[in-house]
Every structure is written in C-alpha cells, then in structure tokens.
Design a protein around this motif. Structure first.
Motif, PDB file in Angstrom:
ATOM      1  N   THR A  95       0.807  -1.156   0.062  1.00 15.30           N
ATOM      2  CA  THR A  95       0.148   0.080  -0.030  1.00 15.30           C
ATOM      3  C   THR A  95       0.921   1.250   0.090  1.00 15.30           C
ATOM      4  O   THR A  95       1.923   1.354   0.674  1.00 15.30           O
ATOM      5  CB  THR A  95      -0.975  -0.083   1.301  1.00 15.30           C
ATOM      6  N   PHE A  96       0.530   2.132  -0.921  1.00 17.18           N
ATOM      7  CA  PHE A  96       1.492   3.441  -1.074  1.00 17.18           C
ATOM      8  C   PHE A  96       0.775   4.500  -0.155  1.00 17.18           C
ATOM      9  O   PHE A  96      -0.094   4.549  -0.010  1.00 17.18           O
ATOM     10  CB  PHE A  96       1.722   3.646  -2.564  1.00 17.18           C
ATOM     11  N   PRO A  97       1.801   5.380   0.222  1.00 13.09           N
ATOM     12  CA  PRO A  97       1.483   6.511   1.093  1.00 13.09           C
ATOM     13  C   PRO A  97       0.682   7.536   0.249  1.00 13.09           C
ATOM     14  O   PRO A  97      -0.090   8.121   0.794  1.00 13.09           O
ATOM     15  CB  PRO A  97       2.949   7.189   1.830  1.00 13.09           C
ATOM     16  N   SER A 155      -4.019   5.720 -13.569  1.00  9.80           N
ATOM     17  CA  SER A 155      -3.863   7.253 -13.150  1.00  9.80           C
ATOM     18  C   SER A 155      -3.739   7.154 -11.656  1.00  9.80           C
ATOM     19  O   SER A 155      -2.894   8.251 -11.190  1.00  9.80           O
ATOM     20  CB  SER A 155      -5.045   7.601 -13.582  1.00  9.80           C
ATOM     21  N   ARG A 156      -4.394   6.466 -10.856  1.00  3.84           N
ATOM     22  CA  ARG A 156      -4.169   6.632  -9.213  1.00  3.84           C
ATOM     23  C   ARG A 156      -4.106   5.120  -8.652  1.00  3.84           C
ATOM     24  O   ARG A 156      -5.158   4.769  -8.153  1.00  3.84           O
ATOM     25  CB  ARG A 156      -5.441   7.569  -8.873  1.00  3.84           C
ATOM     26  N   ILE A 157      -3.055   4.614  -8.647  1.00  3.37           N
ATOM     27  CA  ILE A 157      -2.698   3.312  -7.901  1.00  3.37           C
ATOM     28  C   ILE A 157      -2.667   3.375  -6.488  1.00  3.37           C
ATOM     29  O   ILE A 157      -1.786   4.143  -5.993  1.00  3.37           O
ATOM     30  CB  ILE A 157      -1.762   2.652  -8.454  1.00  3.37           C
ATOM     31  N   ALA A 158      -3.373   2.822  -5.685  1.00  2.00           N
ATOM     32  CA  ALA A 158      -3.365   2.834  -4.204  1.00  2.00           C
ATOM     33  C   ALA A 158      -2.633   2.011  -3.569  1.00  2.00           C
ATOM     34  O   ALA A 158      -1.890   2.008  -2.640  1.00  2.00           O
ATOM     35  CB  ALA A 158      -4.942   2.945  -3.449  1.00  2.00           C
ATOM     36  N   TYR A 159      -2.849   0.802  -4.162  1.00  2.00           N
ATOM     37  CA  TYR A 159      -2.048  -0.270  -3.812  1.00  2.00           C
ATOM     38  C   TYR A 159      -2.110  -1.553  -5.024  1.00  2.00           C
ATOM     39  O   TYR A 159      -2.519  -1.489  -5.729  1.00  2.00           O
ATOM     40  CB  TYR A 159      -2.783  -1.161  -2.459  1.00  2.00           C
TER      41      TYR A 159
END
Length: 186
Positions: A95-97, A155-159
């Motif tokens: 999981t990315f910050p 476009s917006r990867i969360a994890y």
C-alpha cells in the motif's frame, strides 16, 4: 522587480514538481532474513519508504497468523519479501502512502508457476493487471534463478498485490519501483 522575484519561485516550483514525479525504489536490503537463533524472520507487516507490505488477507485454512518473510536470492544476495504461509499461498499487498501512476516489481520464484501483479485504486477496484503463465526458469543447472519484472500502470494506484504461487511454491519481490502521481499532495 516582480519578474525577478517570481523567477526563483517558478524554478523552485518546477524542481518540486519534477521531484514529486521521481521514481522511488524499495529494495528490502535493510531487512534481516534470519534471526540470531537461525530462524526465519517472519513479520506481520513491513514498512519501507512509506510503503506498507502485508498479506492481502488473513489465512482461511490455517489457524496461524498471516506473516511475511524475507528470502535471499542465492545468486545475487538480494533480499526479497514473500508470503510466509507455505501451505496457504496468500497475495502480498503493498500500500502506497500517496497514489502512484506506475509500479514495476522485480521478482524471482519457483520454476513453472504463474505470477500475477494487480493494481488497485482507493475503492479496491482492479485498474491494471500483468500476468505470466510460467515464471522463467534456469537455462542450465548451474544458473541462478532468473529475476524478471512486471509492470502495472493507471492514473491513481493505491496498492498492488502479487500472487501466483501454489502450495509449497514462492514468489519473492526483489524490489518495488513506483512513480508518485504528479502534483498529488494528499
């Protein structure tokens, strides 16, 4: 006078913007694969450069606590992270910050097994997927286990999650390279 004052601010803004889009590398090299007593270092989560690694879910067939483990690539000495549940393969989640636009993971694994890398948005929807039917194997008995890469983009990867091993197999992430979304300040 206004023109002179704004020029350094514009340059500073451009540098900050370029810095925000720089690729970040997580390589697990600070991890300790074996504890002092020679036992494998198993952890419920690992955090490096703000990225939190966990299992995608707790075990369903076993009573044990879901754990991650560090594994050393014998040919290179690199350290990788794997699911420590040998009898119940569970995807590993990173999981990315902040949202990211691209993730490349270098792997090595059991010969002949499939490998899957999936990217998810903040709502838990799959936004990209990469898969191999069979990870690369050694070309000759004396060769090291090959390292290969897989990439997902959105476009917006969360994890992300990586999976594929069947019971008794492994898929180790050697490093995770990601690019934060430009201008994201969340």
């Amino acid at each position: 006078m206004i023109r002179r004052a704004s020029t350094p601010l514009l340059l500073l803004g451009a540098v900050a913007y370029a810095w925000a889009a720089q690729e970040v590398v997580v390589d697990f090299e600070s991890a300790v694969p074996l504890l002092a007593e020679g036992k494998a270092n198993r952890v419920p989560q690992w955090e490096e450069k703000g990225v939190v690694f966990t299992l995608a879910h707790e075990p369903e067939r076993t009573k044990g606590k879901g754990m991650l483990m560090f594994f050393t690539h014998l040919s290179s000495g690199h350290k990788g992270i794997v699911c420590a549940m040998a009898t119940e393969p569970i995807p590993v989640r990173a999981t990315f910050p902040k949202p990211v636009s691209s993730v490349t993971v270098s792997f090595w694994g059991s010969t002949g097994m499939p490998a899957v890398l999936e990217a998810f948005d903040a709502e838990g929807q799959v936004v990209d997927r990469a898969a191999l039917d069979s990870v690369p194997g050694r070309k000759a008995p004396g060769d090291g286990v090959p390292i290969f890469s897989m990439t997902v983009k959105a476009s917006r990867i969360a994890y992300i999650q990586f999976s594929g091993p069947r019971e008794g197999e492994y898929l180790a992430a050697d490093d995770v390279r990601f690019t934060p979304v430009d201008g994201d300040r969340k």
